[in-house]
Design an enzyme around this catalytic site. Structure first.
Site, PDB file in Angstrom:
ATOM      1  N   TYR A   1       1.179  -1.222   0.028  1.00  0.00           N
ATOM      2  CA  TYR A   1      -0.089  -0.154   0.030  1.00  0.00           C
ATOM      3  C   TYR A   1       0.853   1.354  -0.169  1.00  0.00           C
ATOM      4  O   TYR A   1       0.581   2.177   1.047  1.00  0.00           O
ATOM      5  CB  TYR A   1      -1.112   0.064   1.236  1.00  0.00           C
ATOM      6  CG  TYR A   1      -1.960  -1.099   1.009  1.00  0.00           C
ATOM      7  CD1 TYR A   1      -3.373  -0.609   0.318  1.00  0.00           C
ATOM      8  CD2 TYR A   1      -2.115  -2.247   1.651  1.00  0.00           C
ATOM      9  CE1 TYR A   1      -4.317  -1.476   0.327  1.00  0.00           C
ATOM     10  CE2 TYR A   1      -2.981  -3.016   1.656  1.00  0.00           C
ATOM     11  CZ  TYR A   1      -4.058  -2.738   0.890  1.00  0.00           C
ATOM     12  OH  TYR A   1      -5.000  -3.776   0.463  1.00  0.00           O
TER      13      TYR A   1
ATOM     14  N   TYR B   1     -12.968  -6.714   6.387  1.00  0.00           N
ATOM     15  CA  TYR B   1     -11.630  -6.845   5.328  1.00  0.00           C
ATOM     16  C   TYR B   1     -11.433  -8.344   5.217  1.00  0.00           C
ATOM     17  O   TYR B   1     -11.306  -9.112   6.274  1.00  0.00           O
ATOM     18  CB  TYR B   1     -10.340  -6.227   5.939  1.00  0.00           C
ATOM     19  CG  TYR B   1      -9.002  -6.268   4.975  1.00  0.00           C
ATOM     20  CD1 TYR B   1      -8.832  -5.776   4.119  1.00  0.00           C
ATOM     21  CD2 TYR B   1      -8.177  -7.540   5.608  1.00  0.00           C
ATOM     22  CE1 TYR B   1      -7.604  -6.100   3.294  1.00  0.00           C
ATOM     23  CE2 TYR B   1      -7.231  -7.523   4.757  1.00  0.00           C
ATOM     24  CZ  TYR B   1      -6.933  -7.067   3.700  1.00  0.00           C
ATOM     25  OH  TYR B   1      -5.936  -7.193   2.769  1.00  0.00           O
TER      26      TYR B   1
ATOM     27  N   LYS C   1      -2.768 -15.597   9.471  1.00  0.00           N
ATOM     28  CA  LYS C   1      -1.823 -14.769  10.323  1.00  0.00           C
ATOM     29  C   LYS C   1      -1.032 -15.432  11.412  1.00  0.00           C
ATOM     30  O   LYS C   1       0.194 -16.159  11.308  1.00  0.00           O
ATOM     31  CB  LYS C   1      -2.462 -13.944  10.863  1.00  0.00           C
ATOM     32  CG  LYS C   1      -2.961 -12.628   9.601  1.00  0.00           C
ATOM     33  CD  LYS C   1      -3.297 -11.264  10.183  1.00  0.00           C
ATOM     34  CE  LYS C   1      -3.318 -10.316   9.069  1.00  0.00           C
ATOM     35  NZ  LYS C   1      -4.569 -10.030   8.379  1.00  0.00           N
TER      36      LYS C   1
HETATM   37  C1  LIG Z   1      -4.754 -10.154   7.001  1.00  0.00           C
HETATM   38  C2  LIG Z   1      -6.072 -10.766   6.690  1.00  0.00           C
HETATM   39  C3  LIG Z   1      -6.378 -11.359   5.623  1.00  0.00           C
HETATM   40  C4  LIG Z   1      -5.649 -11.499   4.343  1.00  0.00           C
HETATM   41  O1  LIG Z   1      -4.467 -12.387   4.763  1.00  0.00           O
HETATM   42  P1  LIG Z   1      -3.238 -12.166   3.986  1.00  0.00           P
HETATM   43  O2  LIG Z   1      -2.300 -13.107   4.551  1.00  0.00           O
HETATM   44  O3  LIG Z   1      -2.703 -10.833   3.907  1.00  0.00           O
HETATM   45  O4  LIG Z   1      -3.578 -12.697   2.506  1.00  0.00           O
HETATM   46  C5  LIG Z   1      -7.796 -11.938   5.294  1.00  0.00           C
HETATM   47  N1  LIG Z   1      -8.800 -11.626   6.280  1.00  0.00           N
HETATM   48  C6  LIG Z   1      -8.543 -11.152   7.471  1.00  0.00           C
HETATM   49  C7  LIG Z   1      -9.582 -10.908   8.507  1.00  0.00           C
HETATM   50  C8  LIG Z   1      -7.123 -10.428   7.634  1.00  0.00           C
HETATM   51  O5  LIG Z   1      -7.131  -9.718   8.693  1.00  0.00           O
END
Ligand SMILES: *Cc1c(COP(=O)(O)O)cnc(C)c1O
Length: 429
Positions: free
Chosen positions: A21, A149, A279
């Protein structure tokens, strides 16, 4: 590293690299890191930063953890990778079993992938292919919440908040989905039925073409760090059942203890049909994600026209990542982690409380290992980022949010230092 090589590294970085970003012409300052241990990042010039971000919410045990290091090294000595088509290996099997044990009982099948966004793509494809397989090919649309998101790939982006996700940029390439307002009742509130009025109306009118509803349970993360009533999820589950619509929970940000429960869905006692994890899955060591589903879905797909689920990443079930994930989950489970997150929440609440008195602050809120200062105006990242570094902490705000999700191992003293710096910087704006 001396000043020259620091500047050289920054210069080469801005010559060759595109950061997340970020602009490639109006380049923001980046800070070279050479090592990390416990809750501290070591900058190339020798300075240390107390890490309030857990590297985007992943490094729950901190950095350079002996148990995780050992898991990587032991697996590295056996094999770092092997294809997953037609082959399997002990780390993948053990991890899949472990994940089905710590998630709700109905989730019995695990599909591995390499990032959160892909785990969401997989979830959306599972939902759509399921309905196709059971003779409902018209059910292809998705419903998502505003302020949500779910990732940066096309399918995931299509269910992100249309405004902050800049849907207009990608025009017709992005599939059009349905959106309803995010819940308004707070984490500690009951959820009035009225809050699901738009969702009810939408499902009532369009359930014939809707495959699934996707939400981040209890905490909307990158879309605004909003905490909402678990009661919303109870009613949403009932609605989805009534209208024959699948429910997908994206726990990529909330999974593995962050909200005070192992998974945020436990605040509501609700089971989704599909669950996305990522994550913190490997404790922040490397990239790995998982999509879990119910037997109904995997049997539906497997007995349908295609007979197979149409997805298969090259690095699926990477053994190094699976071995690290097992070590991370076992490390978490071996500790009194609930008590520790409670402690962290108290320390965050105590430390961030003084921000409530500031004019520029709209709200201060904490849940589990998440502490948020919401400002009245968006921050200027270029201006604010160096202020944190000068104070020896690593905080990466976005929009109006100055927030922290520290590693679970951060001591009360370090949390006090961290939150003091946050309040101090916000007060100076
Ligand atoms: C970070 C995140 C994603 C995307 O994960 P990436 O490993 O960055 O592709 C999807 N959903 C939520 C809720 C997130 O916090």
């Amino acid at each position: 590293m001396n000043k020259n090589s620091w500047e050289q590294l920054q210069a080469q970085d801005s010559r060759y690299i595109w950061h997340p970003y970020a602009s490639a012409t109006d380049i923001p300052e980046v800070f070279p890191v050479v090592a990390a241990s416990g809750v501290r990042l070591e900058l190339a010039d020798g300075r240390e930063l107390l890490d309030g971000m857990s590297s985007w919410w992943c490094a729950i045990h901190g950095y350079n953890n002996p148990a995780l290091n050992r898991a990587v090294q032991e697996q590295l000595g056996r094999m770092s990778h092997v294809m997953f088509g037609g082959l399997t290996h002990p780390p993948a099997v053990k991890l899949a079993r472990l994940l089905t044990e710590i998630t709700p009982a109905g989730l019995q099948r695990v599909f591995f992938s390499d990032s959160g966004s892909v785990a969401v793509e997989v979830a959306l494809k599972m939902a759509i292919q399921y309905w196709y397989s059971v003779g409902r090919p018209d059910k292809q649309k998705l419903v998502a919440l505003r302020n949500g998101y779910h990732g940066d790939t096309f399918g995931a982006m299509s269910v992100c908040d249309p405004v902050t996700g800049m849907h207009h940029l990608f025009g017709d390439v992005l599939p059009a989905q349905y959106f309803v307002p995010a819940p308004e009742s707070g984490f500690n509130d009951d959820c009035p039925e009225q809050e699901l009025a738009a969702m009810t109306e939408l499902l009532n009118a369009h359930h014939q073409e809707i495959a699934a509803v996707i939400v981040e349970p209890v905490v909307q993360g990158a879309g605004g760090m909003r905490f909402y009533s678990p009661g919303y999820l109870v009613q949403l589950r009932a609605l989805c059942d009534a209208f024959d619509v699948l429910l997908i929970f994206d726990e990529i940000a909330t999974g593995f203890g962050r909200t005070g429960k192992m998974f945020a869905l436990e605040h509501a006692g609700v089971e989704p049909d599909i669950l996305c994890l990522g994550k913190a899955l490997t404790g922040g060591y490397m990239t790995l994600a998982a999509t879990l589903c119910s037997e109904r879905i995997c049997i539906g797909i497997s007995e349908g026209e295609a007979g197979v689920f149409m997805h298969g990443p090259t690095f699926m079930g990477n053994p190094l990542a699976c071995a690290t994930a097992i070590a991370s989950i076992e490390l978490l489970l071996s500790q009194p982690w609930q008590r520790n997150i409670q402690r962290l929440q108290q320390a965050l609440e105590l430390g961030l409380a003084p921000a409530r008195d500031l004019d520029q602050v709209a709200d201060v809120r904490c849940l589990g290992g998440i502490g948020v200062i919401e400002l009245r105006e968006p921050v200027d990242l270029k201006q604010i980022q160096p202020l944190f570094v000068e104070r020896g902490v690593w905080i990466r705000p976005f929009g109006k949010l100055v927030y922290t999700m520290p590693p679970f191992i951060m001591s009360d003293t370090d949390v006090a230092t961290l939150t003091h710096a946050m309040v101090d910087v916000v007060a100076s704006l």
